[in-house]
Design an enzyme around this catalytic site. Structure first.
Site, PDB file in Angstrom:
ATOM      1  N   HIS A 180      -1.567  -9.415  -7.708  1.00  0.00           N
ATOM      2  CA  HIS A 180      -0.744  -8.206  -7.721  1.00  0.00           C
ATOM      3  C   HIS A 180      -0.308  -7.875  -9.151  1.00  0.00           C
ATOM      4  O   HIS A 180      -0.225  -6.694  -9.516  1.00  0.00           O
ATOM      5  CB  HIS A 180       0.473  -8.411  -6.818  1.00  0.00           C
ATOM      6  CG  HIS A 180       1.407  -7.252  -6.805  1.00  0.00           C
ATOM      7  ND1 HIS A 180       2.700  -7.330  -7.256  1.00  0.00           N
ATOM      8  CD2 HIS A 180       1.237  -5.965  -6.391  1.00  0.00           C
ATOM      9  CE1 HIS A 180       3.290  -6.160  -7.129  1.00  0.00           C
ATOM     10  NE2 HIS A 180       2.432  -5.314  -6.604  1.00  0.00           N
TER      11      HIS A 180
ATOM     12  N   GLU B 171      -3.007  -5.955 -10.681  1.00  0.00           N
ATOM     13  CA  GLU B 171      -3.050  -4.574 -10.197  1.00  0.00           C
ATOM     14  C   GLU B 171      -2.209  -3.672 -11.099  1.00  0.00           C
ATOM     15  O   GLU B 171      -2.592  -2.545 -11.408  1.00  0.00           O
ATOM     16  CB  GLU B 171      -2.539  -4.509  -8.761  1.00  0.00           C
ATOM     17  CG  GLU B 171      -2.489  -3.098  -8.197  1.00  0.00           C
ATOM     18  CD  GLU B 171      -1.509  -2.958  -7.059  1.00  0.00           C
ATOM     19  OE1 GLU B 171      -0.703  -2.006  -7.094  1.00  0.00           O
ATOM     20  OE2 GLU B 171      -1.535  -3.795  -6.149  1.00  0.00           O
ATOM     21  N   HIS B 172      -1.060  -4.182 -11.535  1.00  0.00           N
ATOM     22  CA  HIS B 172      -0.197  -3.416 -12.436  1.00  0.00           C
ATOM     23  C   HIS B 172      -0.779  -3.351 -13.848  1.00  0.00           C
ATOM     24  O   HIS B 172      -0.796  -2.295 -14.484  1.00  0.00           O
ATOM     25  CB  HIS B 172       1.194  -4.053 -12.501  1.00  0.00           C
ATOM     26  CG  HIS B 172       2.052  -3.765 -11.318  1.00  0.00           C
ATOM     27  ND1 HIS B 172       3.238  -3.074 -11.395  1.00  0.00           N
ATOM     28  CD2 HIS B 172       1.907  -4.084 -10.003  1.00  0.00           C
ATOM     29  CE1 HIS B 172       3.786  -2.984 -10.196  1.00  0.00           C
ATOM     30  NE2 HIS B 172       2.999  -3.596  -9.332  1.00  0.00           N
TER      31      HIS B 172
ATOM     32  N   GLU C  46      10.199  -4.251  -8.040  1.00  0.00           N
ATOM     33  CA  GLU C  46       9.452  -3.899  -6.831  1.00  0.00           C
ATOM     34  C   GLU C  46       9.738  -4.893  -5.711  1.00  0.00           C
ATOM     35  O   GLU C  46       9.946  -4.514  -4.548  1.00  0.00           O
ATOM     36  CB  GLU C  46       7.955  -3.861  -7.137  1.00  0.00           C
ATOM     37  CG  GLU C  46       7.092  -3.459  -5.959  1.00  0.00           C
ATOM     38  CD  GLU C  46       5.606  -3.453  -6.279  1.00  0.00           C
ATOM     39  OE1 GLU C  46       4.815  -3.128  -5.374  1.00  0.00           O
ATOM     40  OE2 GLU C  46       5.230  -3.763  -7.434  1.00  0.00           O
TER      41      GLU C  46
END
Length: 408
Positions: free
Chosen positions: A29, A32-33, A109
């Protein structure tokens, strides 16, 4: 797709949160950023401005078994979309300052997710059902993982998994297949991921369909209560489900729709319409290549949590014992058929379907064939599957104030 003016493309990397090694949890993840933060030739602002200049949309999503970077643009801008996504995948630099900045963004997040009690409940349910298996880990990582992971660990994860032989590209909308293939080849070649690079390595196999259940899955259900000062309790009950390629998956779709797939479903009618105990209640199933989960959900007043949990389980047991009522099977089949066709009118949905076929299913049946498989499901198959699932070790999760724990 005849008549479409838009073009949607997805670059699927065959790596998800379940593939992270110790010390790298949350890295998938994190990547992904980070891949939006700049490449050897473009900064983050350049990438964002290029898509904004053509009114395009671009984003990414991380799963437990794959990560997809996608873009939606007008057909005239398809070359731009492919070029930018290929550059991001092949040539991201993972700048150290960007890494530290994004660490803060990801922690925010995760904090936002912790403020959503339904999301907390679903994460707790996955942990209860999968036990110590990697599928139990949150896709985004835990806050302590994100605080601890280093840029070098994420870079090692990137270098290990982000290779050309782990990539699947799917596209849908206004396109010509050969032109898209040429654009992809050019974009990957520019980043060193072209045919010559792949030619020196054997292709990685896709996650093989039908493989046996992974070791580490729990033999017993779990009871989980998480305290939250909320006005509503989140109640989930369920168990291990089916794999993505299990031949009974179409029966499971019928079962799920009958139990909690719409306003005429059993959960909706019994819990909301007849008793007014919940606003939202539904059935869900999350299939993966070698395991899956199946569950029922309702959000209700804490004082009603025990009654709601019992009602959900009673409807499950009733379906397992008595099967579908007259006319219920045909109604559910009609619902699934209509939803299948309607969901595929948009290029993004088509692109997603192609990606799932290539990375998980190992086949791409026509929509007509999918509908025919659903039509072939019998009432006996649904009842037998409901009974089999009901006999499996069952977990219960409740998130809410102390008064909600009566559901356990």
């Amino acid at each position: 797709m005849a008549g479409a003016r838009s073009f949607t493309v997805g670059f699927w990397m065959l790596v998800g949160s379940r593939d992270e090694a110790a010390g790298q949890h949350g890295s998938t993840h994190f990547l992904e950023h980070l891949l939006f933060k700049g490449t050897k030739t473009r900064g983050a602002q350049d990438i964002a401005a290029a898509f904004d200049a053509v009114g395009g949309e671009f984003n990414a999503t991380t799963g437990k078994e794959s990560t997809c970077y996608y873009a939606r643009v007008l057909d005239a801008d398809s070359a731009l979309a492919v070029e930018l996504l290929a550059d991001m995948l092949t040539s991201s630099v993972l700048d150290r300052l960007d890494f530290e900045n994004e660490r803060g963004v990801i922690l925010e997040e995760l904090a936002m997710s912790q403020d959503d009690p339904a999301e907390v409940a679903h994460e707790a349910f996955a942990a209860a059902v999968y036990g110590g298996h990697p599928l139990s880990r949150p896709i985004g990582g835990r806050p302590e993982d994100i605080r601890a992971v280093t840029r070098d660990s994420v870079w090692a994860h990137y270098r290990s998994h982000y290779r050309p032989w782990n990539l699947v590209v799917t596209a849908a909308g206004a396109l010509d297949h050969d032109q898209v293939a040429a654009l992809v080849e050019d974009g990957l070649e520019a980043g060193g991921w072209g045919v010559r690079a792949v030619g020196t390595h054997p292709p990685s196999p896709l996650r093989p369909p039908g493989r046996p259940p992974p070791p580490g899955l729990p033999a017993k259900g779990r009871i989980v209560a998480l305290g939250r000062p909320t006005e509503q309790a989140q109640v989930l009950v369920g168990c291990l489900g089916l794999t993505a390629t299990d031949p009974r998956r179409h029966a499971l779709a019928v079962l799920g729709s009958a139990l909690g797939g719409g306003m005429s479903s059993r959960l909706f009618q019994e819990i909301r319409e007849k008793r007014g105990l919940a606003y939202s209640t539904y059935c869900f199933h999350s299939p993966h290549s070698d395991a899956g989960s199946f569950g029922l959900y309702a959000g209700c007043a804490p004082a009603a949590s025990a009654e709601v949990a019992e009602l959900m389980e009673a409807q499950w047991a009733r379906l397992a014992g008595e099967g579908l009522a007259p006319g219920e099977l045909e109604r559910v089949k009609g619902q699934l058929a209509g939803a299948t066709w309607l969901s595929l009118e948009e290029p993004y949905s088509r692109m997603n379907r192609l990606g799932r076929a290539a990375t998980v299913m190992g086949e791409l049946p026509s929509i007509e064939e999918v509908v025919a498989r659903v039509e072939a499901v019998s009432a006996d198959q649904v009842r037998d599957l409901a009974a089999e699932l009901a006999a499996r070790p069952r977990s219960r999760v409740v998130v809410g104030p102390k008064s909600a724990r009566s559901a356990l």
